[in-house]
Design a protein around this motif. Structure first.
Motif, PDB file in Angstrom:
ATOM      1  N   THR A 131      46.689   0.304  15.561  1.00  0.00           N
ATOM      2  CA  THR A 131      47.616  -0.698  15.221  1.00  0.00           C
ATOM      3  C   THR A 131      46.745  -1.810  15.613  1.00  0.00           C
ATOM      4  O   THR A 131      46.758  -2.942  15.665  1.00  0.00           O
ATOM      5  N   PHE A 132      45.472  -2.322  15.192  1.00  0.00           N
ATOM      6  CA  PHE A 132      44.108  -2.996  15.146  1.00  0.00           C
ATOM      7  C   PHE A 132      44.527  -4.213  14.471  1.00  0.00           C
ATOM      8  O   PHE A 132      44.779  -3.605  13.386  1.00  0.00           O
ATOM      9  N   PRO A 133      44.998  -5.468  14.734  1.00  0.00           N
ATOM     10  CA  PRO A 133      45.140  -6.557  13.705  1.00  0.00           C
ATOM     11  C   PRO A 133      44.196  -6.778  12.628  1.00  0.00           C
ATOM     12  O   PRO A 133      43.119  -7.648  13.031  1.00  0.00           O
ATOM     13  N   LYS A 134      43.870  -5.872  11.785  1.00  0.00           N
ATOM     14  CA  LYS A 134      42.972  -5.801  10.524  1.00  0.00           C
ATOM     15  C   LYS A 134      42.723  -7.081   9.837  1.00  0.00           C
ATOM     16  O   LYS A 134      41.351  -7.184   9.523  1.00  0.00           O
ATOM     17  N   GLN A 135      43.527  -7.914   9.884  1.00  0.00           N
ATOM     18  CA  GLN A 135      43.086  -9.418   9.382  1.00  0.00           C
ATOM     19  C   GLN A 135      42.982 -10.550  10.160  1.00  0.00           C
ATOM     20  O   GLN A 135      42.817 -11.619   9.735  1.00  0.00           O
ATOM     21  N   ALA A 136      42.815 -10.263  11.630  1.00  0.00           N
ATOM     22  CA  ALA A 136      43.208 -11.749  12.432  1.00  0.00           C
ATOM     23  C   ALA A 136      41.398 -12.205  12.995  1.00  0.00           C
ATOM     24  O   ALA A 136      40.633 -10.880  12.300  1.00  0.00           O
ATOM     25  N   THR A 137      41.325 -13.127  12.345  1.00  0.00           N
ATOM     26  CA  THR A 137      39.988 -13.729  12.745  1.00  0.00           C
ATOM     27  C   THR A 137      39.904 -14.797  14.324  1.00  0.00           C
ATOM     28  O   THR A 137      38.908 -15.133  14.496  1.00  0.00           O
ATOM     29  N   ASP A 138      41.343 -15.336  14.188  1.00  0.00           N
ATOM     30  CA  ASP A 138      41.334 -15.884  15.474  1.00  0.00           C
ATOM     31  C   ASP A 138      41.486 -15.665  17.327  1.00  0.00           C
ATOM     32  O   ASP A 138      41.461 -14.687  17.434  1.00  0.00           O
ATOM     33  N   TYR A 139      40.047 -16.214  17.563  1.00  0.00           N
ATOM     34  CA  TYR A 139      39.450 -15.282  19.335  1.00  0.00           C
ATOM     35  C   TYR A 139      41.009 -14.906  20.163  1.00  0.00           C
ATOM     36  O   TYR A 139      40.819 -13.938  20.607  1.00  0.00           O
ATOM     37  N   ASP A 140      41.691 -15.744  19.879  1.00  0.00           N
ATOM     38  CA  ASP A 140      43.005 -16.032  20.886  1.00  0.00           C
ATOM     39  C   ASP A 140      44.257 -14.683  20.567  1.00  0.00           C
ATOM     40  O   ASP A 140      43.788 -13.991  21.421  1.00  0.00           O
ATOM     41  N   ASP A 141      44.380 -14.866  19.391  1.00  0.00           N
ATOM     42  CA  ASP A 141      44.903 -13.687  18.932  1.00  0.00           C
ATOM     43  C   ASP A 141      44.571 -12.298  19.200  1.00  0.00           C
ATOM     44  O   ASP A 141      45.134 -11.462  20.076  1.00  0.00           O
ATOM     45  N   LEU A 142      43.030 -12.386  18.664  1.00  0.00           N
ATOM     46  CA  LEU A 142      42.343 -10.845  19.500  1.00  0.00           C
ATOM     47  C   LEU A 142      41.976 -10.830  20.265  1.00  0.00           C
ATOM     48  O   LEU A 142      42.276  -9.254  20.820  1.00  0.00           O
ATOM     49  N   SER A 143      41.453 -11.625  21.618  1.00  0.00           N
ATOM     50  CA  SER A 143      41.713 -11.242  22.758  1.00  0.00           C
ATOM     51  C   SER A 143      43.817 -11.288  23.448  1.00  0.00           C
ATOM     52  O   SER A 143      43.263 -10.038  24.238  1.00  0.00           O
ATOM     53  N   ARG A 144      43.916 -11.262  22.793  1.00  0.00           N
ATOM     54  CA  ARG A 144      45.550 -10.770  23.666  1.00  0.00           C
ATOM     55  C   ARG A 144      45.820  -9.772  23.029  1.00  0.00           C
ATOM     56  O   ARG A 144      46.646  -8.399  24.155  1.00  0.00           O
ATOM     57  N   TYR A 145      45.536  -9.241  22.307  1.00  0.00           N
ATOM     58  CA  TYR A 145      45.886  -7.959  20.965  1.00  0.00           C
ATOM     59  C   TYR A 145      45.196  -6.847  22.228  1.00  0.00           C
ATOM     60  O   TYR A 145      45.729  -5.737  22.488  1.00  0.00           O
ATOM     61  N   LEU A 146      43.371  -7.133  22.738  1.00  0.00           N
ATOM     62  CA  LEU A 146      42.835  -6.272  23.140  1.00  0.00           C
ATOM     63  C   LEU A 146      43.289  -5.689  24.308  1.00  0.00           C
ATOM     64  O   LEU A 146      43.326  -5.147  24.973  1.00  0.00           O
ATOM     65  N   GLU A 147      43.302  -7.069  25.336  1.00  0.00           N
ATOM     66  CA  GLU A 147      43.886  -6.515  26.728  1.00  0.00           C
ATOM     67  C   GLU A 147      44.994  -6.403  26.872  1.00  0.00           C
ATOM     68  O   GLU A 147      45.026  -5.574  27.933  1.00  0.00           O
ATOM     69  N   GLU A 148      46.376  -6.071  25.875  1.00  0.00           N
ATOM     70  CA  GLU A 148      47.828  -5.630  26.299  1.00  0.00           C
ATOM     71  C   GLU A 148      47.621  -4.803  25.484  1.00  0.00           C
ATOM     72  O   GLU A 148      48.260  -3.226  26.104  1.00  0.00           O
ATOM     73  N   ASN A 149      46.381  -3.876  24.556  1.00  0.00           N
ATOM     74  CA  ASN A 149      46.747  -3.013  23.905  1.00  0.00           C
ATOM     75  C   ASN A 149      45.451  -2.017  23.695  1.00  0.00           C
ATOM     76  O   ASN A 149      45.308  -0.750  23.693  1.00  0.00           O
ATOM     77  N   ALA A 150      44.018  -2.435  24.437  1.00  0.00           N
ATOM     78  CA  ALA A 150      42.816  -1.444  23.911  1.00  0.00           C
ATOM     79  C   ALA A 150      42.658  -1.289  25.602  1.00  0.00           C
ATOM     80  O   ALA A 150      41.354  -1.001  25.938  1.00  0.00           O
ATOM     81  N   GLY A 151      42.606   0.042  25.406  1.00  0.00           N
ATOM     82  CA  GLY A 151      42.355   1.037  26.518  1.00  0.00           C
ATOM     83  C   GLY A 151      41.272   1.652  26.173  1.00  0.00           C
ATOM     84  O   GLY A 151      40.871   1.854  27.662  1.00  0.00           O
ATOM     85  N   TYR A 152      40.486   1.384  25.087  1.00  0.00           N
ATOM     86  CA  TYR A 152      39.560   2.413  25.240  1.00  0.00           C
ATOM     87  C   TYR A 152      38.403   0.947  25.568  1.00  0.00           C
ATOM     88  O   TYR A 152      37.016   1.229  25.315  1.00  0.00           O
ATOM     89  N   LEU A 153      38.371  -0.542  26.018  1.00  0.00           N
ATOM     90  CA  LEU A 153      37.650  -1.449  25.861  1.00  0.00           C
ATOM     91  C   LEU A 153      37.510  -1.508  27.457  1.00  0.00           C
ATOM     92  O   LEU A 153      38.372  -1.733  27.905  1.00  0.00           O
ATOM     93  N   PRO A 154      36.056  -1.121  28.226  1.00  0.00           N
ATOM     94  CA  PRO A 154      35.716  -1.071  28.900  1.00  0.00           C
ATOM     95  C   PRO A 154      35.876  -2.354  30.370  1.00  0.00           C
ATOM     96  O   PRO A 154      36.510  -2.601  31.316  1.00  0.00           O
ATOM     97  N   ASN A 155      35.724  -3.658  29.482  1.00  0.00           N
ATOM     98  CA  ASN A 155      36.105  -4.686  29.816  1.00  0.00           C
ATOM     99  C   ASN A 155      35.784  -5.115  28.725  1.00  0.00           C
ATOM    100  O   ASN A 155      35.288  -5.475  27.441  1.00  0.00           O
ATOM    101  N   MET A 156      36.382  -6.791  28.754  1.00  0.00           N
ATOM    102  CA  MET A 156      36.249  -7.872  27.999  1.00  0.00           C
ATOM    103  C   MET A 156      34.944  -8.694  27.631  1.00  0.00           C
ATOM    104  O   MET A 156      34.961  -9.663  26.354  1.00  0.00           O
ATOM    105  N   SER A 157      34.272  -8.536  28.165  1.00  0.00           N
ATOM    106  CA  SER A 157      32.509  -9.452  27.685  1.00  0.00           C
ATOM    107  C   SER A 157      32.310  -8.267  26.689  1.00  0.00           C
ATOM    108  O   SER A 157      31.669  -9.301  25.708  1.00  0.00           O
ATOM    109  N   ILE A 158      32.141  -7.205  26.285  1.00  0.00           N
ATOM    110  CA  ILE A 158      32.037  -6.569  25.097  1.00  0.00           C
ATOM    111  C   ILE A 158      32.991  -7.273  24.100  1.00  0.00           C
ATOM    112  O   ILE A 158      31.970  -7.575  23.077  1.00  0.00           O
TER     113      ILE A 158
END
Length: 72
Positions: free
Chosen positions: A33-60
Motif C-alpha cells: 500500500t506504499f504510495p508509489k506515485q507520491a512526491t510530497d513530503y507531508d503526504d509520505l510522512s503521514r502515510y509512514l507515521e500511520e502505516n509503516a511499523g517497519y520504520l523504526p524512526n522517522m529520521s530515516i
C-alpha cells in the motif's frame, strides 16, 4: 517530470545490507500500500507515521527524503 520518492527509494534496496536506508527501501518494496506515485513530503510522512511499523524512526525517512530531493 521528477521521479516519485518510491522510485528513488527502490534504488537504495540492498537485502544484504544492514544500512537503515537500505532496510527501509527493502521493507517499502514489500509494503503493497506504499504510495508509489507520491512526491510530497507531508503526504509520505503521514502515510509512514500511520502505516509503516517497519520504520523504526522517522529520521530515516527524513534523511532519505533529503537525498531524494538532492537527486531531483
Amino acid at each position: 517530470m521528477s521521479k516519485s520518492f518510491y522510485t528513488y527509494l527502490m534504488t537504495q534496496r540492498n537485502p544484504m545490507s544492514h544500512d537503515e536506508i537500505a532496510q527501509f527501501a527493502d521493507n517499502a518494496f514489500l509494503d503493497q500500500t506504499f504510495p508509489k506515485q507520491a512526491t510530497d513530503y507531508d503526504d509520505l510522512s503521514r502515510y509512514l507515521e500511520e502505516n509503516a511499523g517497519y520504520l523504526p524512526n522517522m529520521s530515516i525517512f527524513d534523511e532519505t527524503y533529503q537525498q531524494y530531493q538532492e537527486t531531483n
